[in-house]
Design an enzyme around this catalytic site. Structure first.
Site, PDB file in Angstrom:
ATOM      1  N   CYS A  85       0.809  -1.229   0.000  1.00  0.00           N
ATOM      2  CA  CYS A  85       0.000   0.000   0.000  1.00  0.00           C
ATOM      3  C   CYS A  85       0.836   1.271   0.000  1.00  0.00           C
ATOM      4  CB  CYS A  85      -0.937   0.000   1.199  1.00  0.00           C
ATOM      5  SG  CYS A  85      -0.089   0.305   2.774  1.00  0.00           S
ATOM      6  N   CYS A 153      13.307  -8.319  10.979  1.00  0.00           N
ATOM      7  CA  CYS A 153      13.835  -9.124   9.877  1.00  0.00           C
ATOM      8  C   CYS A 153      12.781  -9.115   8.775  1.00  0.00           C
ATOM      9  CB  CYS A 153      14.085 -10.530  10.414  1.00  0.00           C
ATOM     10  SG  CYS A 153      14.879 -11.602   9.225  1.00  0.00           S
TER      11      CYS A 153
HETATM   12 ZN   LIG Z   1       0.765  -1.760   3.564  1.00  0.00          ZN
END
Ligand SMILES: [Zn+2]
Length: 164
Positions: A85, A153
């Site tokens: 996004c 990570c």
């Molecule tokens: Zn996102």
């Protein structure tokens, strides 16, 4: 219903309800739902937005091969965005070489990620995902450098780097 069947359902029903309780945490393995309605896309919508590799990471909580991402060696100044996004998640100043073969950070941009515990490898691990679209990013561990001691990570395929 004969006696045997009655007995069997008498035993099976409590077993099933115990199993439901035990298996409940496994259901969190499904990718996290977005808290933002705009980003609650269907599987098909996500598949059309993402490459198959990124879809596997972001929407199915997959993990890329270590040392496979070019972002592992990315040393320029800039911002790492969610590949789902485009929300900014990490700053380059907080990236470090953890030696694991995955882009690693010792801190995230405040409010950009959310965490949950997963049991994929039996041992509980803290999974984290984008707070806007719910896309899986990686796991956070407590063996990172100061000042936070955290190691985020991250899958490179879940990120998009925007150089400064
Ligand atoms: Zn996102």
């Amino acid at each position: 219903m004969n006696q045997f069947l009655k007995r069997r359902s008498f035993i099976l029903i409590p077993i099933m309800s115990i199993l439901k309780i035990i298996l409940a945490p496994i259901q969190v393995l499904a990718s996290s739902l977005s808290p933002k309605e705009d980003w609650n896309l269907s599987k098909e919508e996500w598949k059309s937005r993402l490459s198959p590799e990124s879809y596997y990471i972001l929407r199915e909580e997959g993990t890329e091969r270590s040392f496979s991402s070019l972002l592992n060696n990315e040393k320029r100044k800039g911002v790492f965005h969610c590949a789902g996004c485009d929300l900014p998640l990490f700053l380059s100043e907080k990236k470090y070489d953890s030696g694991t073969g995955w882009p690693s950070f010792w801190d995230s941009i405040q409010g950009s990620i959310e965490t949950k515990v997963d049991f994929k490898l039996i041992v509980p691990r803290t999974e984290y995902h984008c707070s806007r679209c719910g896309g899986h990013q990686g796991h956070v561990f407590n063996d990172g450098p100061p000042p936070t001691g955290k190691r985020y990570c991250n899958n490179g395929l879940a990120l998009r780097f925007v150089p400064e």
